[in-house]
Write an enzyme that holds these catalytic residues in place. Structure first.
Site, PDB file in Angstrom:
ATOM      1  N   ASP A  69      -6.765   1.514   0.964  1.00 14.04           N
ATOM      2  CA  ASP A  69      -6.846   1.705   2.410  1.00 14.04           C
ATOM      3  C   ASP A  69      -8.237   1.290   2.872  1.00 14.04           C
ATOM      4  OD1 ASP A  69      -8.518   3.735   1.543  1.00 14.04           O
ATOM      5  OD2 ASP A  69      -7.672   5.241   2.908  1.00 14.04           O
ATOM      6  N   LYS A 117       0.831  -1.207   0.000  1.00 13.60           N
ATOM      7  CA  LYS A 117       0.000   0.000   0.000  1.00 13.60           C
ATOM      8  C   LYS A 117       0.862   1.252   0.000  1.00 13.60           C
ATOM      9  CE  LYS A 117      -2.022   1.782   3.634  1.00 13.60           C
ATOM     10  NZ  LYS A 117      -2.896   2.038   4.801  1.00 13.60           N
TER      11      LYS A 117
END
Length: 240
Positions: free
Chosen positions: A140, A122
Site C-alpha cells: 500500500d 493488493k
C-alpha cells in the site's frame, strides 16, 4: 543496497519482538467481511472504512446476506466512503459471485480472487496473507513509502517494491511483514515527517530524512483483535 543481510534480519527481528501477532486495522468478523472491508478501503483510511462497515456487517456478514441486501442498501450504508457508488456495485457483484460460483466461500487462490469485482493484486495479497496465512506482501502507500524512503526495497511501482521486499525479507519473517511495515509507516515512519524518536530501527535506518540515530525502546505491544492496533510508546494515531 545500503543494508547487510545481518542488518535486514535485525530490522525484522525487532518488528517481530514489537508486534508478535499483528493483524489488520480493518474490523472484520470473517474472511468475507475482511474481503469487503479491503475492497472498500481503496483511497480511504481504515478508520473511515470501519465507521461505515460496523452497521453494514451487523446486517450482512455473509455473501448470501450481502447479495440479498442489494446494491441500493449497500450504497446507503457506505455513503461516507469515497467512490461509494462504484464500491457498492463491486460489493454486490462479488457477493453474488461468491454465492453462485464459490458456495458462499472466499476462494484461496490468487487467480480466483482477482476475478472478483474490485479485487486486484493488493487486495488478493491481503486476503491470502491475513485470512489464509500465505506469505504474501500487499504493497500500500505506507509500504511503498518505506521501501523507498529507507532504501530497503526501492521501486517506482507497488509491484517493484513488492519484488524488492520479497527478495530481502529473511525466512521466517514474511508471514507478518505486511502488517509490520504498514503499522510502522502509519504510526512512526509517517508520510509528512518520520517520527524517528519513536522508531525501533532508527540506528539501522538509512533514510536521508532520518533525524535521530537512537532507537526507541524495544517493547512488546499487546495483541489486539482486528481493528485499531496498539501504538508504540509516544507515537500518535493519525487523524481519520
Amino acid at each position: 543496497m545500503p543494508y547487510s543481510p545481518d542488518a535486514i534480519a535485525e530490522i525484522f527481528r525487532r518488528f517481530a519482538v514489537q508486534r508478535p501477532h499483528p493483524t489488520s486495522e480493518l474490523e472484520h468478523v470473517n474472511t468475507f467481511t475482511l474481503l469487503v472491508a479491503v475492497v472498500l478501503s481503496a483511497q480511504m483510511t481504515d478508520a473511515g472504512v470501519n465507521r461505515a462497515t460496523r452497521g453494514l456487517f451487523a446486517r450482512a456478514s455473509t455473501p448470501q446476506a450481502m447479495a440479498a441486501l442489494g446494491e441500493d442498501e449497500i450504497r446507503q450504508a457506505i455513503k461516507t466512503i469515497g467512490f461509494f457508488r462504484t464500491k457498492a456495485k463491486n460489493v454486490q457483484r462479488l457477493s453474488e459471485m461468491l454465492r453462485d460460483e464459490h458456495g458462499g466461500e472466499v476462494p484461496r487462490s490468487r487467480e480466483a480472487l482477482e476475478k472478483l469485482p474490485g479485487v486486484g493484486r493488493k487486495t488478493a495479497n491481503v486476503i491470502m496473507n491475513t485470512a489464509f496465512g500465505e506469505e504474501t506482501l500487499a504493497v500500500d502507500t505506507h509500504i511503498l513509502r518505506i521501501g523507498n524512503r529507507i532504501k530497503i526495497a526501492p521501486g517506482k511501482t507497488p509491484e517493484a517494491v513488492e519484488e524488492g521486499f520479497l527478495r530481502i525479507i529473511p525466512e521466517g519473517f514474511l508471514r507478518h511483514a505486511h502488517h509490520w511495515l504498514i503499522l510502522h509507516g502509519r504510526f512512526v515512519c509517517k508520510a509528512r515527517k518520520p517520527d524517528c524518536e519513536h522508531c525501533i530501527i532508527a540506528d539501522l535506518c538509512q533514510a536521508d530524512e532520518k533525524w535521530c540515530d537512537q532507537p526507541a525502546p524495544l517493547i512488546a505491544l499487546p495483541d489486539a483483535p482486528p481493528g485499531p492496533q496498539p501504538l508504540p510508546p509516544g507515537a500518535t494515531r493519525p487523524g481519520g
